[in-house]
Design a protein around this motif. Structure first.
Motif, PDB file in Angstrom:
ATOM      1  N   VAL A 364       6.573  -0.710  -7.920  1.00 46.64           N
ATOM      2  CA  VAL A 364       6.200   0.656  -7.574  1.00 46.64           C
ATOM      3  C   VAL A 364       6.805   1.624  -8.575  1.00 46.64           C
ATOM      4  O   VAL A 364       6.126   2.525  -9.084  1.00 46.64           O
ATOM      5  CB  VAL A 364       6.662   0.996  -6.140  1.00 46.64           C
ATOM      6  CG1 VAL A 364       6.545   2.491  -5.881  1.00 46.64           C
ATOM      7  CG2 VAL A 364       5.853   0.216  -5.112  1.00 46.64           C
ATOM      8  N   THR A 395       8.685   8.879  -4.148  1.00 47.39           N
ATOM      9  CA  THR A 395       8.204   8.128  -2.988  1.00 47.39           C
ATOM     10  C   THR A 395       8.730   8.709  -1.682  1.00 47.39           C
ATOM     11  O   THR A 395       8.046   8.687  -0.664  1.00 47.39           O
ATOM     12  CB  THR A 395       8.596   6.641  -3.095  1.00 47.39           C
ATOM     13  OG1 THR A 395      10.016   6.526  -3.218  1.00 47.39           O
ATOM     14  CG2 THR A 395       7.925   5.986  -4.284  1.00 47.39           C
ATOM     15  N   ASP A 399       6.419  10.066   1.148  1.00 43.16           N
ATOM     16  CA  ASP A 399       6.505   9.134   2.274  1.00 43.16           C
ATOM     17  C   ASP A 399       5.717   7.852   1.993  1.00 43.16           C
ATOM     18  O   ASP A 399       4.917   7.390   2.813  1.00 43.16           O
ATOM     19  CB  ASP A 399       5.986   9.795   3.558  1.00 43.16           C
ATOM     20  CG  ASP A 399       6.378   8.990   4.806  1.00 43.16           C
ATOM     21  OD1 ASP A 399       7.341   8.211   4.734  1.00 43.16           O
ATOM     22  OD2 ASP A 399       5.687   9.136   5.832  1.00 43.16           O
ATOM     23  N   VAL A 400       5.944   7.286   0.802  1.00 44.53           N
ATOM     24  CA  VAL A 400       5.336   5.999   0.461  1.00 44.53           C
ATOM     25  C   VAL A 400       6.018   4.916   1.287  1.00 44.53           C
ATOM     26  O   VAL A 400       7.247   4.861   1.369  1.00 44.53           O
ATOM     27  CB  VAL A 400       5.485   5.693  -1.048  1.00 44.53           C
ATOM     28  CG1 VAL A 400       4.949   4.298  -1.367  1.00 44.53           C
ATOM     29  CG2 VAL A 400       4.753   6.747  -1.872  1.00 44.53           C
ATOM     30  N   ARG A 401       5.218   4.044   1.904  1.00 40.83           N
ATOM     31  CA  ARG A 401       5.758   3.003   2.770  1.00 40.83           C
ATOM     32  C   ARG A 401       5.271   1.640   2.302  1.00 40.83           C
ATOM     33  O   ARG A 401       4.086   1.489   2.019  1.00 40.83           O
ATOM     34  CB  ARG A 401       5.341   3.243   4.217  1.00 40.83           C
ATOM     35  CG  ARG A 401       5.742   4.604   4.761  1.00 40.83           C
ATOM     36  CD  ARG A 401       5.056   4.868   6.083  1.00 40.83           C
ATOM     37  NE  ARG A 401       5.162   6.271   6.466  1.00 40.83           N
ATOM     38  CZ  ARG A 401       4.400   6.821   7.399  1.00 40.83           C
ATOM     39  NH1 ARG A 401       3.497   6.111   8.040  1.00 40.83           N
ATOM     40  NH2 ARG A 401       4.536   8.102   7.694  1.00 40.83           N
ATOM     41  N   LEU A 412       1.108  -3.062  -1.344  1.00 40.75           N
ATOM     42  CA  LEU A 412       0.996  -1.829  -0.567  1.00 40.75           C
ATOM     43  C   LEU A 412      -0.425  -1.655  -0.041  1.00 40.75           C
ATOM     44  O   LEU A 412      -1.395  -2.190  -0.600  1.00 40.75           O
ATOM     45  CB  LEU A 412       1.379  -0.619  -1.421  1.00 40.75           C
ATOM     46  CG  LEU A 412       2.859  -0.191  -1.440  1.00 40.75           C
ATOM     47  CD1 LEU A 412       3.741  -1.330  -1.921  1.00 40.75           C
ATOM     48  CD2 LEU A 412       3.035   1.029  -2.318  1.00 40.75           C
ATOM     49  N   ASN A 416      -1.093   3.933   0.425  1.00 41.70           N
ATOM     50  CA  ASN A 416       0.187   4.010  -0.272  1.00 41.70           C
ATOM     51  C   ASN A 416       0.028   3.749  -1.765  1.00 41.70           C
ATOM     52  O   ASN A 416       0.757   4.325  -2.573  1.00 41.70           O
ATOM     53  CB  ASN A 416       1.187   3.035   0.360  1.00 41.70           C
ATOM     54  CG  ASN A 416       1.738   3.558   1.667  1.00 41.70           C
ATOM     55  OD1 ASN A 416       2.497   4.520   1.706  1.00 41.70           O
ATOM     56  ND2 ASN A 416       1.326   2.956   2.769  1.00 41.70           N
ATOM     57  N   GLN A 417      -0.929   2.915  -2.150  1.00 42.28           N
ATOM     58  CA  GLN A 417      -1.223   2.746  -3.574  1.00 42.28           C
ATOM     59  C   GLN A 417      -1.705   4.057  -4.182  1.00 42.28           C
ATOM     60  O   GLN A 417      -1.310   4.422  -5.298  1.00 42.28           O
ATOM     61  CB  GLN A 417      -2.278   1.655  -3.772  1.00 42.28           C
ATOM     62  CG  GLN A 417      -1.765   0.250  -3.532  1.00 42.28           C
ATOM     63  CD  GLN A 417      -2.838  -0.799  -3.738  1.00 42.28           C
ATOM     64  OE1 GLN A 417      -4.009  -0.483  -3.952  1.00 42.28           O
ATOM     65  NE2 GLN A 417      -2.454  -2.055  -3.668  1.00 42.28           N
ATOM     66  N   LYS A 419      -0.930   7.023  -3.145  1.00 40.50           N
ATOM     67  CA  LYS A 419       0.238   7.900  -3.249  1.00 40.50           C
ATOM     68  C   LYS A 419       1.055   7.581  -4.498  1.00 40.50           C
ATOM     69  O   LYS A 419       1.615   8.479  -5.138  1.00 40.50           O
ATOM     70  CB  LYS A 419       1.115   7.759  -2.008  1.00 40.50           C
ATOM     71  CG  LYS A 419       0.528   8.367  -0.739  1.00 40.50           C
ATOM     72  CD  LYS A 419       1.513   8.197   0.412  1.00 40.50           C
ATOM     73  CE  LYS A 419       0.958   8.699   1.714  1.00 40.50           C
ATOM     74  NZ  LYS A 419       1.915   8.521   2.830  1.00 40.50           N
ATOM     75  N   VAL A 420       1.133   6.302  -4.859  1.00 38.45           N
ATOM     76  CA  VAL A 420       1.863   5.912  -6.074  1.00 38.45           C
ATOM     77  C   VAL A 420       1.197   6.505  -7.307  1.00 38.45           C
ATOM     78  O   VAL A 420       1.858   7.005  -8.221  1.00 38.45           O
ATOM     79  CB  VAL A 420       1.948   4.372  -6.174  1.00 38.45           C
ATOM     80  CG1 VAL A 420       2.450   3.945  -7.560  1.00 38.45           C
ATOM     81  CG2 VAL A 420       2.865   3.821  -5.097  1.00 38.45           C
TER      82      VAL A 420
END
Length: 532
Positions: A364, A395, A399-401, A412, A416-417, A419-420
């Motif tokens: 990540v 992150t 709020d990447v989880r 992910l 969430n991908q 968000k990255v």
């Protein structure tokens, strides 16, 4: 064009019947109960917005997907289309929008792939070449040589090769998915001639298109899908009012939760941060003018293949435009140069994030820092600790989880991908963010988070240009909307002055307009003198 209906719609046992077709993928119910019947010799048009389930349905019919529930009947007998060969053996041929040709093989080899002409176990290329030439001549393209590699052909010529392959299978039902998307007007006329010839010989065609004018010219009956279900079937193609068709196609079962637009919109007297003038890319779009002010979100609404993604890629430098200029902060950017665009402050989150944006087998943190590596170099070496710390700050804010920045990004979720990818450009402090289908493959909860993030970025002064196939998403998130059809801007207006119905109407008319009619007098008119 000929206005006569193409095929017949007489009563009788349908050639094909599909009842209660259900198909579920992990986390997604793509088809929730679809009914379709097709008669021999008719052109049955399948309509629906992007994501309505059309592609999944034709893959079920082609044997590429197996339905979880429902029945398929062929000539009155229930059948199981266990694989594409089973469908082909019945006489069902499919021409996909994304052509499945092998670039390194010749035209003839592609047409007869898996069905090579042979005698006594020895292939007969000369016979295959002759038959291929006859098929291409029938399609109105005798200039396409059977011995040339497919990779050397234009997109329109490749479409003809795919059609020739379907014709070579002696099909009784041919599925055509957006066949006119890469064809010019003359080639569309030829295509319609071929369809009329097929219909006259009792071959049925399932024709998928967003262009209602084509449906009226070539179709007999219409089936409309919405949210994976059949909402209407058997409608007469020529006589069903456009507004009725659009009304059937619109509406959502998913709620879109959008952040409120800020009270004070960017001033119209403020100089644009991003200016695009007369931008063109041969074969994709032409004459695009676009300006975005700091803190503004501009949405591009249009169909797949309308040129939306190519516009973003040309602004970003991933494609070299054949005309026009791009300026950022008044400074002209070098055409076709991603490095200069990124250095100037432009970031792109592409439609295909897995293949175009992410290093799937890397961490990540490296995916976040990859566009800013010079910041973490110490004496020629990268400081992994500094990379991880910077990535962790991003992150946490997004709020990447899960929160572990050393985790492999492939593991992910789609949301969430995404968000990255956004975190990468936040780390670069980009001034212009280009978003292509920002919520594709993202669940409802993550969608709302991404919407809020995009609005927060705009409130910080980032200029955002977003493309989405989902019209409610464009209207709900953007401040201003440009409608794209056939590679041109056909209307521009504040998002509040448009509704889904009107945008679909503009897209399907596909001709430049002076602006989308509305109660507001503030609508931008870019195409004065064009036909409304």
């Amino acid at each position: 064009m000929n206005d006569e209906p193409t095929g017949r719609s007489a009563a009788g046992t349908p050639l094909l019947e599909m009842h209660g077709i259900v198909k579920t993928f992990p986390g997604v119910r793509a088809l929730g109960g679809v009914d379709l019947d097709v008669r021999a010799g008719e052109v049955h048009c399948l309509l629906g917005q992007n994501g309505a389930g059309k592609s999944t349905l034709i893959k079920v019919l082609a044997g590429a997907h197996q339905p979880d529930e429902g029945t398929i009947t062929w000539r009155g007998e229930q059948v199981s289309l266990s694989d594409p060969q089973a469908a082909m053996s019945l006489g069902i041929a499919t021409i996909y929008q994304e052509l499945d040709l092998v670039p390194g093989l010749t035209v003839a080899d592609n047409i007869f792939l898996g069905r090579e002409t042979a005698r006594f176990g020895i292939t007969r290329p000369a016979a295959a070449n002759r038959t291929a030439a006859q098929l291409l001549t029938r399609l109105g393209h005798p200039e396409i040589r059977p011995t040339v590699e497919v990779s050397a052909l234009s997109a329109a010529q490749q479409q003809m090769v795919s059609m020739a392959r379907a014709l070579s299978q002696d099909a009784q039902l041919i599925i055509m998915d957006e066949p006119s998307a890469v064809l010019d007007n003359e080639e569309v006329e030829r295509l319609f001639g071929v369809i009329r010839d097929l219909s006259a010989n009792d071959v049925a065609v399932v024709y998928i298109s967003h262009r209602l004018e084509e449906i009226r010219q070539v179709g007999d009956r219409i089936t409309v899908l919405k949210d994976g279900r059949t909402v209407a079937t058997g409608l007469p193609a020529r006589d069903t009012p456009t507004r009725e068709v659009i009304t059937l196609m619109t509406g959502r079962t998913i709620e879109y939760v959008f952040p409120e637009r800020r009270v004070a919109a960017p001033s119209t007297t403020e100089a644009p941060l991003l200016e695009v003038e007369g931008l063109g890319l041969a074969g994709h779009f032409d004459g695009v003018d676009l300006s975005v002010r700091a803190g503004e979100i501009v949405g591009l609404a249009g169909l797949v293949g309308s040129g939306r993604s190519e516009i973003l890629e040309s602004i970003y430098g991933a494609r070299r435009p054949t005309a026009g200029t791009v300026r950022l902060g008044g400074k002209r950017l070098r055409a076709g140069d991603v490095g200069s665009a990124v250095a100037a402050g432009i970031g792109l989150a592409p439609e295909e994030r897995k293949s175009q944006a992410l290093l799937l087998d890397d961490s990540v943190y490296r995916n976040i820092t990859v566009s800013s590596l010079s910041r973490f170099a110490r004496a020629g070496f990268l400081s992994g600790g500094a990379e991880r710390a910077a990535a962790r700050a991003q992150t946490e804010s997004l709020d990447v989880r899960p929160a572990d920045v050393t985790r492999i990004v492939r593991t992910l979720s789609g949301g969430n991908q995404q968000k990255v990818v956004l975190a990468r450009w936040l780390l670069r402090d980009c001034r212009v963010l280009l978003l292509d289908e920002p919520t594709r493959g993202v669940d409802v909860g993550a969608r709302s988070e991404i919407y809020a993030l995009v609005r927060t970025l705009a409130d910080r002064g980032v200029a955002v240009v977003m493309v989405s196939s989902e019209i409610p998403e464009v209207l709900g998130l953007a401040d201003r909307v440009l409608v794209i059809a056939d590679g041109r801007v056909v209307a521009e207006a504040p998002a509040d002055d448009l509704d889904e119905h009107r945008v679909l109407d503009l897209i399907m008319q596909g001709t430049p307009h002076a602006g989308a009619p509305s109660a507001s007098e503030s609508m931008t008119r870019q195409h004065e003198g064009d036909v409304a």
